[in-house]
Write a protein that holds these residues in place. Structure first.
Motif, PDB file in Angstrom:
ATOM      1  N   ALA A 242     -55.301  -4.213  -4.573  1.00 57.15           N
ATOM      2  CA  ALA A 242     -53.967  -4.830  -4.565  1.00 57.15           C
ATOM      3  C   ALA A 242     -54.045  -6.207  -5.201  1.00 57.15           C
ATOM      4  O   ALA A 242     -55.092  -6.874  -5.173  1.00 57.15           O
ATOM      5  N   TYR A 243     -52.928  -6.600  -5.772  1.00 55.89           N
ATOM      6  CA  TYR A 243     -52.785  -7.916  -6.410  1.00 55.89           C
ATOM      7  C   TYR A 243     -51.478  -8.499  -5.900  1.00 55.89           C
ATOM      8  O   TYR A 243     -50.435  -7.854  -6.016  1.00 55.89           O
ATOM      9  N   THR A 244     -51.543  -9.683  -5.300  1.00 55.46           N
ATOM     10  CA  THR A 244     -50.301 -10.335  -4.863  1.00 55.46           C
ATOM     11  C   THR A 244     -50.159 -11.681  -5.555  1.00 55.46           C
ATOM     12  O   THR A 244     -51.150 -12.337  -5.883  1.00 55.46           O
ATOM     13  N   ILE A 245     -48.916 -12.072  -5.754  1.00 57.75           N
ATOM     14  CA  ILE A 245     -48.634 -13.405  -6.289  1.00 57.75           C
ATOM     15  C   ILE A 245     -47.319 -13.841  -5.644  1.00 57.75           C
ATOM     16  O   ILE A 245     -46.292 -13.199  -5.811  1.00 57.75           O
ATOM     17  N   ALA A 246     -47.388 -14.897  -4.824  1.00 56.18           N
ATOM     18  CA  ALA A 246     -46.205 -15.320  -4.072  1.00 56.18           C
ATOM     19  C   ALA A 246     -45.812 -16.725  -4.505  1.00 56.18           C
ATOM     20  O   ALA A 246     -46.622 -17.663  -4.405  1.00 56.18           O
ATOM     21  N   PHE A 247     -44.609 -16.862  -4.998  1.00 61.51           N
ATOM     22  CA  PHE A 247     -44.064 -18.147  -5.433  1.00 61.51           C
ATOM     23  C   PHE A 247     -44.997 -18.834  -6.432  1.00 61.51           C
ATOM     24  O   PHE A 247     -45.172 -20.053  -6.401  1.00 61.51           O
ATOM     25  N   GLY A 248     -45.616 -18.040  -7.269  1.00 61.55           N
ATOM     26  CA  GLY A 248     -46.580 -18.588  -8.225  1.00 61.55           C
ATOM     27  C   GLY A 248     -46.261 -18.223  -9.663  1.00 61.55           C
ATOM     28  O   GLY A 248     -46.501 -19.009 -10.577  1.00 61.55           O
ATOM     29  N   ILE A 249     -45.691 -17.051  -9.888  1.00 61.24           N
ATOM     30  CA  ILE A 249     -45.610 -16.561 -11.271  1.00 61.24           C
ATOM     31  C   ILE A 249     -44.637 -17.395 -12.109  1.00 61.24           C
ATOM     32  O   ILE A 249     -44.828 -17.559 -13.306  1.00 61.24           O
ATOM     33  N   ARG A 250     -43.641 -17.982 -11.473  1.00 61.82           N
ATOM     34  CA  ARG A 250     -42.687 -18.770 -12.272  1.00 61.82           C
ATOM     35  C   ARG A 250     -43.330 -20.049 -12.796  1.00 61.82           C
ATOM     36  O   ARG A 250     -42.796 -20.689 -13.705  1.00 61.82           O
ATOM     37  N   ASN A 251     -44.450 -20.430 -12.213  1.00 62.74           N
ATOM     38  CA  ASN A 251     -45.148 -21.629 -12.691  1.00 62.74           C
ATOM     39  C   ASN A 251     -46.051 -21.344 -13.886  1.00 62.74           C
ATOM     40  O   ASN A 251     -46.619 -22.266 -14.460  1.00 62.74           O
ATOM     41  N   CYS A 252     -46.240 -20.090 -14.207  1.00 65.67           N
ATOM     42  CA  CYS A 252     -47.161 -19.733 -15.286  1.00 65.67           C
ATOM     43  C   CYS A 252     -46.440 -19.799 -16.632  1.00 65.67           C
ATOM     44  O   CYS A 252     -45.251 -19.476 -16.729  1.00 65.67           O
TER      45      CYS A 252
ATOM     46  N   LYS B 214     -50.007 -28.463 -12.854  1.00 66.11           N
ATOM     47  CA  LYS B 214     -51.201 -28.926 -12.125  1.00 66.11           C
ATOM     48  C   LYS B 214     -50.898 -30.227 -11.389  1.00 66.11           C
ATOM     49  O   LYS B 214     -51.259 -30.415 -10.233  1.00 66.11           O
ATOM     50  N   GLN B 215     -50.223 -31.127 -12.095  1.00 59.90           N
ATOM     51  CA  GLN B 215     -49.908 -32.423 -11.510  1.00 59.90           C
ATOM     52  C   GLN B 215     -48.963 -32.259 -10.315  1.00 59.90           C
ATOM     53  O   GLN B 215     -49.171 -32.869  -9.270  1.00 59.90           O
TER      54      GLN B 215
ATOM     55  N   ASN C 253     -55.286 -24.764  -8.962  1.00 56.65           N
ATOM     56  CA  ASN C 253     -55.330 -26.142  -8.479  1.00 56.65           C
ATOM     57  C   ASN C 253     -56.342 -26.356  -7.341  1.00 56.65           C
ATOM     58  O   ASN C 253     -56.169 -25.846  -6.239  1.00 56.65           O
ATOM     59  N   PRO C 254     -57.404 -27.143  -7.600  1.00 56.37           N
ATOM     60  CA  PRO C 254     -58.439 -27.331  -6.581  1.00 56.37           C
ATOM     61  C   PRO C 254     -57.920 -28.010  -5.309  1.00 56.37           C
ATOM     62  O   PRO C 254     -58.429 -27.745  -4.220  1.00 56.37           O
ATOM     63  N   ASN C 255     -56.885 -28.854  -5.464  1.00 56.84           N
ATOM     64  CA  ASN C 255     -56.348 -29.537  -4.272  1.00 56.84           C
ATOM     65  C   ASN C 255     -55.711 -28.538  -3.310  1.00 56.84           C
ATOM     66  O   ASN C 255     -55.884 -28.628  -2.087  1.00 56.84           O
ATOM     67  N   MET C 256     -54.969 -27.587  -3.868  1.00 61.13           N
ATOM     68  CA  MET C 256     -54.342 -26.553  -3.038  1.00 61.13           C
ATOM     69  C   MET C 256     -55.438 -25.697  -2.377  1.00 61.13           C
ATOM     70  O   MET C 256     -55.368 -25.391  -1.181  1.00 61.13           O
ATOM     71  N   LEU C 257     -56.454 -25.331  -3.146  1.00 62.78           N
ATOM     72  CA  LEU C 257     -57.535 -24.501  -2.595  1.00 62.78           C
ATOM     73  C   LEU C 257     -58.274 -25.227  -1.469  1.00 62.78           C
ATOM     74  O   LEU C 257     -58.658 -24.608  -0.478  1.00 62.78           O
ATOM     75  N   GLU C 258     -58.445 -26.536  -1.622  1.00 62.96           N
ATOM     76  CA  GLU C 258     -59.128 -27.314  -0.571  1.00 62.96           C
ATOM     77  C   GLU C 258     -58.369 -27.240   0.748  1.00 62.96           C
ATOM     78  O   GLU C 258     -58.966 -27.071   1.812  1.00 62.96           O
TER      79      GLU C 258
END
Ligand code: SAM
Length: 253
Positions: A136-146, A18-19, A94-99
């Protein structure tokens, strides 16, 4: 100093991630272009052509960040089918990314339409999204952060309709030893230094590089997708740029 990410306890990973993304949000889009020399755009374009959404597709874009995949998806539907009934939910922790993503959409024809919405949450728990509700479900450059990739896959499977498709774009492993050496220097030395110069934030970019190293290689990840219940075609993935990135895909049948 850097995060020493390999040693971060599991219960601290979410807070750390998150940080990192709070730090990089405002510079995220430009840094992507700088660090990949624009190649991430080609990968994402290819990713969308592989998904090849049909009119009216309902997409959940998890770890959607600043909306790169969502924007490509809606543009693809409009340009290929003249369709304005497809819709996408950009989902991110992350709300900052969504903003940053919301702001980008204000300058597009999709703003204030039913075609795009934003939801904050953890990919490991899609509690507000009903079973069997997405095409459909996509996840791009995100799953490794989980933290728990198995939980992410289980939730993806749950929310997809029968016949629905899971698609993941992620950094992966370069097998060729020569290219792998070049890539090591680039990622361990060049990327953190560029992070320092362009974004004044070496640590966040050091984390990003370490998280790529830690993520399972192509075949192992394909097995995890199968273990979650998905049916994969062939080996279940396609390498991009020598395996620097890969597209993994599976169907809920
Ligand atoms: N998909 C976008 C793209 O391709 O440009 C953004 C990718 S960015 C490298 C990773 C995103 O994953 C960040 O926006 C981050 O906030 C999000 N993220 C990290 N962990 C997450 C989690 N557990 N659940 C949902 N999103 C998460």
């Amino acid at each position: 100093t850097h995060f020493g990410f390999q040693n971060v306890p599991e219960n601290m990973k979410e807070a750390l991630v998150k940080q990192v993304f709070a730090n990089v949000a405002s510079k995220y889009d430009i840094m992507n272009d700088v660090m990949s020399g624009g190649v991430h755009r080609l990968w994402k374009d290819h990713f969308m052509r592989t998904l090849a959404p049909t009119p009216g597709t309902k997409l959940l874009d998890v770890a959607g960040g600043t909306g790169d995949i969502a924007m490509r998806f809606l543009d693809y539907c409009k340009e290929t089918h003249g369709d304005n009934t497809a819709s996408v939910t950009v989902f991110d922790i992350n709300p900052n990314m969504l903003e940053v993503g919301k702001e980008r959409f204000t300058k597009t024809p999709y703003h204030n339409t039913q075609q795009v919405s934003f939801m904050e949450g953890n990919a490991e728990n899609l509690e507000h999204i009903p079973d069997n509700s997405m095409d459909a479900y996509t996840i791009a450059f995100g799953i490794r952060n989980c933290t728990h990739v198995d939980r992410v896959l289980k939730e993806a499977y749950r929310v997809l309709k029968p016949g629905g498709r899971f698609m993941c774009l992620e950094f992966s492993k370069v097998e060729n030893p020569v290219i792998s050496k070049v890539y090591d220097v680039f990622s361990f030395d060049v990327i953190p230094t560029m992070g320092q110069i362009v974004a004044n934030d070496r640590d966040s970019y050091q984390y990003l590089v370490e998280s790529i190293r830690k993520f399972p290689p192509q075949k192992e990840f394909a097995k995890m997708i199968k273990d979650a219940g998905f049916t994969v075609m062939g080996q279940g993935y396609e390498d991009l740029t020598f395996g620097v990135a890969a597209i993994h895909s599976g169907f809920k049948l």
